[in-house]
Design a protein around this motif. Structure first.
Motif, mmCIF file in Angstrom:
data_model
loop_
_atom_site.group_PDB
_atom_site.id
_atom_site.type_symbol
_atom_site.label_atom_id
_atom_site.label_comp_id
_atom_site.label_asym_id
_atom_site.label_seq_id
_atom_site.Cartn_x
_atom_site.Cartn_y
_atom_site.Cartn_z
ATOM 1 N N SER A 1 0.781 -1.257 0.011
ATOM 2 C CA SER A 1 -0.061 -0.139 0.073
ATOM 3 C C SER A 1 0.960 1.238 -0.053
ATOM 4 O O SER A 1 1.799 1.300 0.708
ATOM 5 N N ARG B 1 1.781 4.740 1.097
ATOM 6 C CA ARG B 1 1.210 5.571 2.090
ATOM 7 C C ARG B 1 2.344 6.507 2.702
ATOM 8 O O ARG B 1 3.432 6.469 2.340
ATOM 9 N N SER C 1 -1.739 7.301 -1.463
ATOM 10 C CA SER C 1 -3.184 6.905 -1.451
ATOM 11 C C SER C 1 -3.630 5.605 -1.607
ATOM 12 O O SER C 1 -4.425 5.333 -2.554
ATOM 13 N N THR C 2 -3.151 4.620 -1.063
ATOM 14 C CA THR C 2 -3.427 3.221 -1.177
ATOM 15 C C THR C 2 -2.734 2.706 -2.364
ATOM 16 O O THR C 2 -1.787 2.053 -2.513
#
Length: 153
Positions: free
Chosen positions: A2, A4, A113-114
């Motif tokens: 992910s 971040r 954002s992911t």
């Protein structure tokens, strides 16, 4: 994996974003070097790895060809958007129309954002994040985390 966190970055004189090294490694390893760069409001650039963007488009297709929401979203994202390739130095071009509208010159913040990157002018995002999170936003987050779909009871 992910995406971040945030990193400071620059837009060069040719309008290219130098993707921060940590994000670049993650994106290249998982999705490659092709992107769709767009915006939903013209206030930021959204940098989607092309496979992620194609999944989003598939979701839009399920809405039906003449669904007004689908038509509006497609109009906006295609107005601001272009497919881009990251060059060997980790740069991605942000088209002039979007750069101008979003005020993306020189210093920018790049946020994970992911599954995509969110790029906004550093001054603009600093102003936005200085505002405290509202009670309504906290209640919506609490509701989402507690399983009632993001609506307050």
């Amino acid at each position: 994996m992910s995406l971040r966190g945030s990193h400071q970055a620059r837009i060069d004189d040719r309008g290219r974003l130098k993707v921060p090294a940590e994000f670049r490694r993650q994106v290249e390893a998982q999705w490659g070097t092709e992107f769709f760069v767009t915006s939903l409001r013209g206030e930021e650039a959204l940098v989607y790895p092309l496979p992620v963007w194609e999944e989003f488009e598939e979701g839009l297709r399920k809405m039906g060809l003449f669904n007004p929401v689908r038509m509006r979203i497609q109009k906006v994202v295609n107005f601001y958007g272009q497919t881009q390739s990251m060059d060997s130095q980790g740069r991605i071009l942000i088209q002039p129309q979007l750069r101008e509208k979003a005020g993306l010159q020189k210093e920018v913040a790049v946020l994970g954002s992911t599954d995509h990157l969110y790029v906004q002018g550093r001054e603009r995002i600093e102003t936005e994040v200085e505002e405290p999170i509202s009670a309504e936003e906290l209640a919506a987050l609490d509701a989402l985390l507690n399983g009632n779909g993001g609506t307050t009871p």
